[in-house]
Design a protein around this motif. Structure first.
Motif, PDB file in Angstrom:
ATOM      1  N   GLN A   1      12.648  48.765  23.666  1.00 39.59           N
ATOM      2  CA  GLN A   1      11.877  49.032  22.409  1.00 39.59           C
ATOM      3  C   GLN A   1      11.089  47.705  21.856  1.00 39.59           C
ATOM      4  OE1 GLN A   1      10.213  51.744  22.510  1.00 39.59           O
ATOM      5  NE2 GLN A   1      11.012  52.224  24.049  1.00 39.59           N
ATOM      6  N   SER A   2      12.576  46.526  21.976  1.00 34.80           N
ATOM      7  CA  SER A   2      11.925  44.534  21.285  1.00 34.80           C
ATOM      8  C   SER A   2      11.047  44.388  21.968  1.00 34.80           C
ATOM      9  CB  SER A   2      12.886  44.414  22.085  1.00 34.80           C
ATOM     10  OG  SER A   2      13.679  43.793  20.865  1.00 34.80           O
ATOM     11  N   THR A   3      11.031  43.437  20.748  1.00 39.08           N
ATOM     12  CA  THR A   3       9.131  42.726  21.002  1.00 39.08           C
ATOM     13  C   THR A   3       9.682  41.468  21.284  1.00 39.08           C
ATOM     14  OG1 THR A   3       9.240  42.568  18.842  1.00 39.08           O
ATOM     15  CG2 THR A   3       8.355  44.458  19.663  1.00 39.08           C
ATOM     16  N   LEU A   4       8.970  40.222  21.711  1.00 39.83           N
ATOM     17  CA  LEU A   4       8.452  39.653  21.797  1.00 39.83           C
ATOM     18  C   LEU A   4       9.632  38.247  21.375  1.00 39.83           C
ATOM     19  CD1 LEU A   4       4.680  38.972  23.507  1.00 39.83           C
ATOM     20  CD2 LEU A   4       6.804  38.301  24.503  1.00 39.83           C
ATOM     21  N   PRO A   5       8.950  38.711  20.180  1.00 42.59           N
ATOM     22  CA  PRO A   5      10.653  37.501  19.353  1.00 42.59           C
ATOM     23  C   PRO A   5      11.730  37.366  19.313  1.00 42.59           C
ATOM     24  CG  PRO A   5       8.779  38.446  18.379  1.00 42.59           C
ATOM     25  CD  PRO A   5       8.538  39.266  18.686  1.00 42.59           C
ATOM     26  N   MET A   6      12.103  38.658  20.037  1.00 41.15           N
ATOM     27  CA  MET A   6      13.795  38.911  20.415  1.00 41.15           C
ATOM     28  C   MET A   6      13.774  38.257  21.692  1.00 41.15           C
ATOM     29  SD  MET A   6      14.345  40.113  16.737  1.00 41.15           S
ATOM     30  CE  MET A   6      15.978  40.178  17.421  1.00 41.15           C
ATOM     31  N   ALA A   7      13.550  38.046  22.386  1.00 41.73           N
ATOM     32  CA  ALA A   7      13.398  38.375  23.155  1.00 41.73           C
ATOM     33  C   ALA A   7      13.644  36.536  23.185  1.00 41.73           C
ATOM     34  CB  ALA A   7      12.222  38.599  24.492  1.00 41.73           C
ATOM     35  N   LEU A   8      12.359  35.627  22.747  1.00 39.57           N
ATOM     36  CA  LEU A   8      12.171  34.370  23.296  1.00 39.57           C
ATOM     37  C   LEU A   8      13.617  34.877  22.555  1.00 39.57           C
ATOM     38  CD1 LEU A   8       9.465  32.655  21.508  1.00 39.57           C
ATOM     39  CD2 LEU A   8      11.749  31.821  21.271  1.00 39.57           C
ATOM     40  N   LEU A   9      14.593  34.629  21.249  1.00 38.47           N
ATOM     41  CA  LEU A   9      15.523  34.537  20.834  1.00 38.47           C
ATOM     42  C   LEU A   9      16.868  34.725  21.767  1.00 38.47           C
ATOM     43  CD1 LEU A   9      15.061  35.095  17.061  1.00 38.47           C
ATOM     44  CD2 LEU A   9      14.911  32.979  17.668  1.00 38.47           C
ATOM     45  N   VAL A  10      16.529  34.910  23.263  1.00 39.15           N
ATOM     46  CA  VAL A  10      17.743  35.462  23.704  1.00 39.15           C
ATOM     47  C   VAL A  10      17.754  34.400  24.494  1.00 39.15           C
ATOM     48  CG1 VAL A  10      18.380  36.139  26.150  1.00 39.15           C
ATOM     49  CG2 VAL A  10      17.180  37.673  24.240  1.00 39.15           C
ATOM     50  N   PHE A  11      16.478  33.066  24.742  1.00 39.97           N
ATOM     51  CA  PHE A  11      17.297  31.597  25.378  1.00 39.97           C
ATOM     52  C   PHE A  11      17.408  30.926  24.429  1.00 39.97           C
ATOM     53  CE2 PHE A  11      14.121  34.740  28.062  1.00 39.97           C
ATOM     54  CZ  PHE A  11      14.424  34.140  28.983  1.00 39.97           C
ATOM     55  N   PHE A  12      17.337  31.090  23.345  1.00 37.97           N
ATOM     56  CA  PHE A  12      17.171  30.496  22.045  1.00 37.97           C
ATOM     57  C   PHE A  12      19.269  30.467  21.446  1.00 37.97           C
ATOM     58  CE2 PHE A  12      17.004  28.405  17.547  1.00 37.97           C
ATOM     59  CZ  PHE A  12      16.466  27.926  17.623  1.00 37.97           C
ATOM     60  N   LYS A  13      19.637  29.896  21.760  1.00 44.62           N
ATOM     61  CA  LYS A  13      21.303  30.304  21.343  1.00 44.62           C
ATOM     62  C   LYS A  13      21.370  28.627  20.720  1.00 44.62           C
ATOM     63  CE  LYS A  13      22.328  32.994  25.579  1.00 44.62           C
ATOM     64  NZ  LYS A  13      21.822  32.858  25.841  1.00 44.62           N
ATOM     65  N   PRO A  14      21.920  28.562  19.199  1.00 40.32           N
ATOM     66  CA  PRO A  14      22.534  27.794  18.494  1.00 40.32           C
ATOM     67  C   PRO A  14      22.515  26.797  19.052  1.00 40.32           C
ATOM     68  CG  PRO A  14      22.754  29.438  17.163  1.00 40.32           C
ATOM     69  CD  PRO A  14      22.014  29.617  18.902  1.00 40.32           C
TER      70      PRO A  14
END
Lengths: 281, 305
Positions: A228-241
């Protein structure tokens, strides 16, 4: 405006045009870099000598984005949330804006002030009570937990902005419709609604953006069911600090930005005239 | 009642029976009541109770703490530091956004179609970019290892997010980039809405360009400037996504916290729901004060609601 422009002397105008183009280039550059980064092959994006072009564009990053998790699913979820919010809040705001502009009644001014004050509410601060509200309503981990708050939060601004458009419709039209024996509902939907439609398009831009951009509610309310997640959450999967996958982030960003860009290009005329109409009253 | 004159404001309309407006308003009032007013009430309530993970999972009953959450909050030096940072950061964002937005709007009225379209399209692109996307792209532009900005400026591997002020500055750049288009488009629409006759009359009377700007356009644009200013204040005071994404949840050692992120961290990272709510109440009150100022300005301008 012609007059203002006619009076600008030539060297000044050329200077103004050069500045306008320069600003345009600077403003567009991050978007260019985003798309470029999405197409750069893996070795090239993480180079310490970044080039403003690529000789071997590849779709690898896009492929990685779509293969990892259910990116298509997130995309669809984002679309469902944004479209529902836009349509429902536009209809509700249209009715409310009609009420506060075409009728005189007690508490009207109080209501208007409340709609104005409601715009000031930092909705992010309401995440905590909304979390409990959604939990008690059994809406956690559903798209409803994102749709409902955004409908509510885009209403005050939409009502406020639509007022100007409803006001601009001459009262004589209403009178004529009445004399011709049309019902109130018919006047509302067949005469007023089409006339106010450009205003609805302009306001829908704001509700669309707020819903499409939603990051905090998705982060707080969609906690155990990632389907049920949305795009911003999916994007942040690739964005590991510590070790971001820049290619993936840029590809996901591109996919996330394009629908909004298309939407903007479609409505930009209406948006400019709409903002003009809203502030003219 | 003569046809074509419209109903007068005082006489009741045949369609406007006593209950009619309320029927139209019902959906909006229900939605706003349930999802805005009630949560605000709840927020206030939670801020007076003891509310941590233990109460949320139902293990312990909630206890009334009175103002204890607030005294705890106001006794914490970090709260004051975050409050100050939020106010200064928001003010810097508002001023920069308005300056860039208004300057670009004026520029748009002075150029021919091609540069105007270019600037308009670029600005709409920035406006359309989602907050999460814009944040990651700007980080990438300023990345010490792979970003083009450090190469262009010859800064080597200088990290923008390491220092407190440079991190805030980087977020400010992104915020201005994505929010100046709204100001630009609105002010430009306002300038265009000024009737040509007014300007012509002023010019015929021998007014200088500067005088036309100051005495004719500025007063006509004042309502618009008020609107874009207050909108910017609201948006910039409650920035969340940009700070959260660009400074990785509030910066190194929480140096880049703003109230909104602070409240979130308290509530969802430390399960201090009552403290998070108290911070939310403080934000609400500050914005409410700003609203009252705005309403007084509107009233002074003789704006009819």
């Amino acid at each position: 405006m012609n007059l203002l422009r006619a009076q600008v002397r030539r060297p000044w105008r050329l200077a103004a045009e050069a500045s306008a183009l320069l600003i345009a280039v600077v403003v567009a550059f991050p978007l260019y870099w985003m798309v470029l980064g999405a197409f750069k092959p893996a070795g090239e994006i993480e180079s310490s000598e970044p080039r403003p072009w690529t000789l071997s564009p590849s779709l690898d990053s896009f492929r990685r984005v779509f293969e990892q998790q259910e990116f298509g699913r997130y995309f669809l979820n984002s679309v469902i949330v944004a479209v529902t919010v836009v349509i429902v809040s536009a209809l509700i705001a249209f009715l409310a804006a009609t009420a506060v502009t075409r009728f005189r009644f007690r508490f009207r001014t109080t209501l208007l002030i409340m709609f104005l004050v409601a715009q000031m509410v930092p909705v992010e601060a309401l995440t905590i009570p909304l979390f409990f509200l959604m939990r008690d309503a059994g809406q956690l981990n559903t798209l409803g937990s994102l749709i409902l708050p955004h409908i509510a939060f885009s209403l005050p601004f939409a009502i406020w902005m639509l007022r100007g458009f409803v006001k601009a419709v001459p009262e004589a039209l209403e009178e004529a419709a009445y004399i011709d024996g049309a019902s109130r509902a018919r006047f509302l939907w067949q005469i007023l609604f089409p006339l106010v439609f450009p205003g609805l398009v302009a306001t829908s831009v704001f509700s669309f953006i707020s819903a499409w951009n939603d990051f905090l509610f998705a982060k707080s309310f969609i906690i155990s069911d990632t389907s049920q997640s949305t795009l911003p959450m999916a994007l942040l999967v690739f964005f590991k600090p510590d070790e971001p996958d820049w290619g993936g982030v840029m590809a996901a960003s591109t996919v996330m930005t394009i629908p909004v860009l298309i939407f903007f290009v479609l409505v930009q005329r209406r948006l400019v005239s709409g903002l003009g109409g809203a502030v003219k009253d | 009642m003569p046809v074509g004159r419209g109903w007068s404001r005082s006489s009741p309309r045949p369609w406007g029976g006593g209950g009619a407006p309320w029927i139209y308003l019902a959906p909006a009032l229900v939605v706003l009541g349930g999802l805005l007013v009630y949560p605000i009430y709840q927020l206030g309530l939670i801020s007076f109770f003891q509310y941590t993970q233990a109460q949320v999972s139902g293990g312990e009953p909630t206890t009334f703490r009175g103002l204890a959450n607030y005294t705890e909050l106001f006794g914490d030096p970090q709260f004051w530091q975050v409050l100050l940072a939020t106010v200064v950061f928001a003010a810097a964002c508002v001023v920069s956004t308005l300056a860039v937005g208004c300057a670009s709007a004026v520029l748009l009225t002075r150029v021919r179609a091609v540069p105007r379209l270019a600037l308009m399209m670029a600005a709409l692109g920035a406006w359309a970019t989602p907050a999460v996307t814009g944040s990651t792209v700007w980080l990438f532009l300023f990345d010490p290892d792979f970003g083009p900005v450090n190469r262009i400026l010859g800064l080597g591997d200088h990290s923008w997010t390491y220092g407190r002020f440079s991190a805030f500055f980087l977020v400010l750049l992104e915020v201005v980039w994505c929010s100046f288009p709204f100001v630009m488009v609105t002010v430009y629409a306002g300038i265009r809405a000024v009737p040509g006759e007014v300007l012509e009359a002023a010019a015929l009377d021998g007014a200088s360009q500067w005088r036309i700007w100051r005495s004719v356009l500025a007063p006509m644009l004042r309502p618009i400037l008020t609107v874009v200013t207050i909108q910017s204040v609201i948006w910039d005071f409650k920035i969340f996504t940009q700070i959260y994404v660009m400074t990785n949840g509030g910066g190194i050692a929480q140096q880049n916290l703003v109230l909104n992120v602070y409240a979130y961290q308290q509530a969802f990272a430390s399960s201090q729901y009552s403290l998070g709510s108290a911070i939310g109440v403080v934000m609400l009150l500050i914005l409410l004060a700003a609203t009252l100022v705005y309403l007084r300005l509107l009233r002074r301008q003789g704006e009819e609601l």
